[in-house]
Design a protein around this motif. Structure first.
Motif, mmCIF file in Angstrom:
data_model
loop_
_atom_site.group_PDB
_atom_site.id
_atom_site.type_symbol
_atom_site.label_atom_id
_atom_site.label_comp_id
_atom_site.label_asym_id
_atom_site.label_seq_id
_atom_site.Cartn_x
_atom_site.Cartn_y
_atom_site.Cartn_z
ATOM 1 N N UNK A 139 0.522 3.827 -5.925
ATOM 2 C CA UNK A 139 1.024 3.542 -5.443
ATOM 3 C C UNK A 139 2.342 3.131 -5.121
ATOM 4 N N UNK A 140 3.405 3.343 -6.170
ATOM 5 C CA UNK A 140 4.657 3.351 -6.462
ATOM 6 C C UNK A 140 5.004 4.775 -4.978
ATOM 7 N N UNK A 141 4.829 5.720 -5.130
ATOM 8 C CA UNK A 141 4.839 7.305 -4.738
ATOM 9 C C UNK A 141 5.048 6.567 -3.374
ATOM 10 N N UNK A 142 3.910 6.482 -2.886
ATOM 11 C CA UNK A 142 3.724 5.717 -1.462
ATOM 12 C C UNK A 142 4.044 4.681 -0.942
ATOM 13 N N UNK A 143 4.520 4.378 -1.575
ATOM 14 C CA UNK A 143 5.226 2.634 -1.537
ATOM 15 C C UNK A 143 4.574 1.924 -1.127
ATOM 16 N N UNK A 144 2.887 1.327 -1.559
ATOM 17 C CA UNK A 144 1.658 0.737 -0.821
ATOM 18 C C UNK A 144 1.135 -0.424 -2.908
ATOM 19 N N UNK A 145 0.875 -0.964 -2.052
ATOM 20 C CA UNK A 145 0.345 -2.621 -2.931
ATOM 21 C C UNK A 145 -1.577 -2.149 -2.698
ATOM 22 N N UNK A 146 -2.067 -2.218 -3.557
ATOM 23 C CA UNK A 146 -3.219 -2.036 -3.494
ATOM 24 C C UNK A 146 -3.801 -3.599 -4.589
ATOM 25 N N UNK A 150 -9.415 -3.377 -4.622
ATOM 26 C CA UNK A 150 -9.117 -1.955 -4.335
ATOM 27 C C UNK A 150 -8.958 -0.419 -5.342
ATOM 28 N N UNK A 151 -7.956 -1.361 -6.232
ATOM 29 C CA UNK A 151 -7.835 -0.089 -7.409
ATOM 30 C C UNK A 151 -9.071 0.044 -8.118
ATOM 31 N N UNK A 152 -9.720 -1.334 -8.526
ATOM 32 C CA UNK A 152 -10.931 -1.113 -9.176
ATOM 33 C C UNK A 152 -12.400 -0.438 -8.518
ATOM 34 N N UNK A 153 -12.395 -0.293 -7.281
ATOM 35 C CA UNK A 153 -13.326 0.640 -6.412
ATOM 36 C C UNK A 153 -13.093 1.777 -6.992
#
Length: 201
Positions: A139-146, A150-153
């Protein structure tokens, strides 16, 4: 582990803390245990104030003698020895899943493998924490916020893949119920293949 087990439909009948363990064959109130643990750091004695019919025993080791289908040691190293494994077998346990770093002794693991208790080694079954750390790095590398969901899946798929790889490898080498063997061989092969690709060997 208890929160996830309950969310997946399991009936959690016993849990321990520094004081001992609480047992209720009807199932523990996991949201209450979670809240008490957050508020007080322990729950077994406080739990009885809410459910006086639950059983409290001040020796956590005796918990492994309670009837159960699945045991989840999630605390200390060498928590389950061979005598505990025998008690689990006598109580109807058919699966022991490590949720900590090496909570089961070598003798207990051998007993499980030889006596029909499916043993899931922590190097595989306890990989969730490391897996989520990897997801956080992604997430940090791609500048995303799941989202949590989403993380659990993603974690669920990772854990399914780990089980599948362990089982497939164990089956390939003639020991389909020995998940520790499958995990060890699969891990070795993965490292070996990486070393070949990097030209180390």
């Amino acid at each position: 582990a208890a929160v996830k087990a309950a969310a997946l439909g399991a009936k959690v009948v016993a849990m321990s803390d520094i004081n001992g363990f609480v047992y209720d064959p009807k199932g523990l109130d996991i949201p209450l245990v979670d809240r008490l643990s957050e508020e007080k750091g322990e729950y077994s004695l406080e739990y009885l104030k809410h459910y006086p019919n639950a059983k409290f025993v001040n020796n956590p080791k005796e918990m492994w003698g309670m009837p159960c289908d699945i045991a989840l040691p999630c605390a200390t190293q060498n928590e389950i020895d061979i005598e505990d494994a025998k008690k689990l077998k006598a109580g109807g346990c058919y699966m022991l899943v490590e949720g900590a770093n090496m909570p089961t002794t070598v003798e207990a693991i051998r007993y499980c493998n030889e006596n029909g208790i499916l043993f899931a080694p922590g190097k595989a079954s306890n990989a969730g924490g490391v897996a989520v750390s990897g997801l956080e790095m992604s997430q940090n590398a791609m500048h995303l916020s799941w989202t949590y969901q989403e993380v659990d899946q993603k974690l669920e798929q990772i854990m399914k893949d780990i089980f599948r790889k362990c089982h497939e490898t164990a089956t390939k080498y003639g020991k389909p119920t020995n998940l520790a063997l499958g995990a060890n061989i699969a891990g070795f092969i993965k490292v070996y293949d990486a070393m070949l690709q990097e030209g180390v060997i």
